[in-house]
Design a protein around this motif. Structure first.
Motif, PDB file in Angstrom:
ATOM      1  N   LEU A 232       0.828  -1.216   0.000  1.00 45.57           N
ATOM      2  CA  LEU A 232       0.000   0.000   0.000  1.00 45.57           C
ATOM      3  C   LEU A 232       0.859   1.261   0.000  1.00 45.57           C
ATOM      4  N   ARG A 233       1.950   1.220   0.782  1.00 42.40           N
ATOM      5  CA  ARG A 233       2.804   2.414   0.845  1.00 42.40           C
ATOM      6  C   ARG A 233       3.592   2.627  -0.444  1.00 42.40           C
ATOM      7  N   HIS A 234       3.776   1.543  -1.200  1.00 43.72           N
ATOM      8  CA  HIS A 234       4.443   1.696  -2.489  1.00 43.72           C
ATOM      9  C   HIS A 234       3.566   2.489  -3.464  1.00 43.72           C
ATOM     10  N   TYR A 235       2.276   2.162  -3.485  1.00 47.49           N
ATOM     11  CA  TYR A 235       1.382   2.786  -4.469  1.00 47.49           C
ATOM     12  C   TYR A 235       0.754   4.097  -3.998  1.00 47.49           C
ATOM     13  N   TYR A 236       0.648   4.266  -2.674  1.00 53.54           N
ATOM     14  CA  TYR A 236       0.087   5.517  -2.152  1.00 53.54           C
ATOM     15  C   TYR A 236       1.185   6.209  -1.338  1.00 53.54           C
ATOM     16  N   ALA A 237       1.752   7.274  -1.900  1.00 56.25           N
ATOM     17  CA  ALA A 237       2.915   7.914  -1.289  1.00 56.25           C
ATOM     18  C   ALA A 237       2.561   8.604   0.027  1.00 56.25           C
ATOM     19  N   GLY A 238       3.355   8.338   1.034  1.00 58.43           N
ATOM     20  CA  GLY A 238       3.249   9.091   2.280  1.00 58.43           C
ATOM     21  C   GLY A 238       2.035   8.784   3.137  1.00 58.43           C
ATOM     22  N   VAL A 239       1.421   7.615   2.941  1.00 56.98           N
ATOM     23  CA  VAL A 239       0.245   7.288   3.758  1.00 56.98           C
ATOM     24  C   VAL A 239       0.640   6.403   4.937  1.00 56.98           C
ATOM     25  N   HIS A 240      -0.242   6.350   5.917  1.00 57.82           N
ATOM     26  CA  HIS A 240      -0.059   5.375   6.985  1.00 57.82           C
ATOM     27  C   HIS A 240      -1.399   4.719   7.290  1.00 57.82           C
ATOM     28  N   VAL A 241      -1.318   3.604   7.996  1.00 58.54           N
ATOM     29  CA  VAL A 241      -2.523   2.841   8.284  1.00 58.54           C
ATOM     30  C   VAL A 241      -3.086   3.271   9.628  1.00 58.54           C
ATOM     31  N   GLY A 242      -4.365   3.588   9.644  1.00 58.82           N
ATOM     32  CA  GLY A 242      -5.042   3.934  10.889  1.00 58.82           C
ATOM     33  C   GLY A 242      -6.247   3.038  11.065  1.00 58.82           C
ATOM     34  N   SER A 243      -7.019   3.321  12.085  1.00 59.08           N
ATOM     35  CA  SER A 243      -8.172   2.482  12.357  1.00 59.08           C
ATOM     36  C   SER A 243      -9.456   3.303  12.334  1.00 59.08           C
ATOM     37  N   VAL A 244     -10.484   2.742  11.729  1.00 62.94           N
ATOM     38  CA  VAL A 244     -11.784   3.404  11.640  1.00 62.94           C
ATOM     39  C   VAL A 244     -12.324   3.717  13.025  1.00 62.94           C
ATOM     40  N   GLY A 245     -12.099   2.804  13.954  1.00 62.11           N
ATOM     41  CA  GLY A 245     -12.714   2.937  15.265  1.00 62.11           C
ATOM     42  C   GLY A 245     -11.977   3.872  16.204  1.00 62.11           C
ATOM     43  N   HIS A 246     -10.884   4.446  15.758  1.00 64.82           N
ATOM     44  CA  HIS A 246     -10.051   5.238  16.654  1.00 64.82           C
ATOM     45  C   HIS A 246     -10.657   6.616  16.919  1.00 64.82           C
ATOM     46  N   THR A 247     -10.897   6.918  18.167  1.00 60.83           N
ATOM     47  CA  THR A 247     -11.587   8.156  18.543  1.00 60.83           C
ATOM     48  C   THR A 247     -10.884   9.402  18.008  1.00 60.83           C
ATOM     49  N   ASN A 248      -9.554   9.406  18.089  1.00 63.08           N
ATOM     50  CA  ASN A 248      -8.825  10.594  17.642  1.00 63.08           C
ATOM     51  C   ASN A 248      -9.058  10.884  16.167  1.00 63.08           C
ATOM     52  N   ILE A 249      -9.169   9.809  15.405  1.00 64.73           N
ATOM     53  CA  ILE A 249      -9.401   9.995  13.978  1.00 64.73           C
ATOM     54  C   ILE A 249     -10.771  10.603  13.766  1.00 64.73           C
ATOM     55  N   ALA A 250     -11.776  10.076  14.464  1.00 63.99           N
ATOM     56  CA  ALA A 250     -13.131  10.616  14.339  1.00 63.99           C
ATOM     57  C   ALA A 250     -13.139  12.098  14.714  1.00 63.99           C
ATOM     58  N   ALA A 251     -12.426  12.437  15.781  1.00 63.87           N
ATOM     59  CA  ALA A 251     -12.372  13.828  16.216  1.00 63.87           C
ATOM     60  C   ALA A 251     -11.718  14.698  15.147  1.00 63.87           C
ATOM     61  N   THR A 252     -10.622  14.203  14.596  1.00 65.04           N
ATOM     62  CA  THR A 252      -9.912  14.961  13.565  1.00 65.04           C
ATOM     63  C   THR A 252     -10.798  15.157  12.344  1.00 65.04           C
ATOM     64  N   LEU A 253     -11.503  14.083  11.987  1.00 68.24           N
ATOM     65  CA  LEU A 253     -12.370  14.163  10.820  1.00 68.24           C
ATOM     66  C   LEU A 253     -13.457  15.196  11.036  1.00 68.24           C
TER      67      LEU A 253
END
Ligand SMILES: [Zn+2]
Length: 260
Positions: A232-253
């Motif tokens: 995935l990191r080869h084809y999508y530059a500069g990405v990282h894997v996160g989790s849908v259920g992660h509260t911080n991500i929901a807050a950021t979104l």
């Protein structure tokens, strides 16, 4: 919602890469559709409804879904628009060369070199002038006899097509040109053309738009021992894997309201 799937008998790491790319793609579009509502409304049941198509009875695919449960690709804490396609034909292409309004920092063309096992790796087709005229007329109405056709390219991909006909000039984007023709007549925009008396002979590489992850390339990488996150990191530059259920991500979104 899952734009296309890959065979369930492919390597586990390729299946996992596909599952995460598909999940991210679905998630991105849910976010776009719901950008005016709270990110906290999004729970995993909504997500699983959206991409249940991929989680069928095929054991290997279900295993890949479970093994990557909740994982999505993030760029600067936001889910990415994780385009993928069958076969890039040797190198992928930046989104802005295919869709002029799109320019995502993680959708940059990269060398692939892993997809030559694809049955669609190279192709050749003949377009008659009559066929080109018919397909153009669907969009542009009746047009005059075609005098000349030229292809502008960048990074070996056709970005613009200029058609001079008896009644004027038509210019259109490469992808719009490709999609004028039925089915897979023009497999990709990675081609060269030769003029013959009755039309054009196109010789090209790959199948699909060429943006993001190359599915056959993902398989080739899995066969060489790469893990799904490396793929995935080869084809999508500069990405990282996160989790849908992660509260911080929901807050950021919620805070940043993506996809405007
Ligand atoms: Zn490829």
């Amino acid at each position: 919602v899952v734009p296309s799937e890959i065979p369930a008998n492919w390597e586990d790491e390729a299946l996992k890469a596909q599952v995460v790319a598909s999940r991210t793609y679905a998630y991105y579009h849910i976010m776009a559709a719901r950008k005016h509502s709270s990110a906290y409304d999004l729970d995993s049941s909504v997500l699983s409804q959206v991409y249940r198509g991929i989680d069928d009875e095929k054991t290997s695919t279900s295993r890949a879904v479970r093994a990557t449960s909740g994982e999505i690709l993030l760029h600067e804490y936001l889910p990415i628009l994780s385009y993928f396609h069958s076969t890039c034909g040797g190198k992928t292409v930046s989104d802005s060369l295919v869709w002029k309004k799109s320019s995502m920092p993680y959708l940059k063309g990269v060398r692939c070199g892993y997809c030559s096992d694809s049955t669609r790796y190279s192709w050749e087709t003949k377009l008659s002038l009559g066929q080109i005229r018919n397909c153009l007329s669907v969009k542009y109405g009746v047009i005059g006899e075609i005098r000349s056709l030229s292809f502008k390219k960048k990074d070996d991909r056709v970005t613009d097509v200029i058609i001079r006909h008896a009644g004027g000039i038509i210019t259109l984007g490469g992808n719009d040109f490709r999609l004028l023709f039925p089915g897979d007549t023009i497999q990709s925009l990675y081609f060269t053309s030769t003029q013959v008396s009755t039309g054009l002979i196109l010789k090209g590489f790959g199948w699909g738009h060429g943006v993001g992850m190359c599915q056959w390339g993902a398989r080739g990488m899995a066969r060489k021992g790469f893990r799904y996150r490396q793929i995935l990191r080869h084809y999508y530059a500069g990405v990282h894997v996160g989790s849908v259920g992660h509260t911080n991500i929901a807050a950021t979104l919620k805070e940043r309201e993506p996809n405007r």
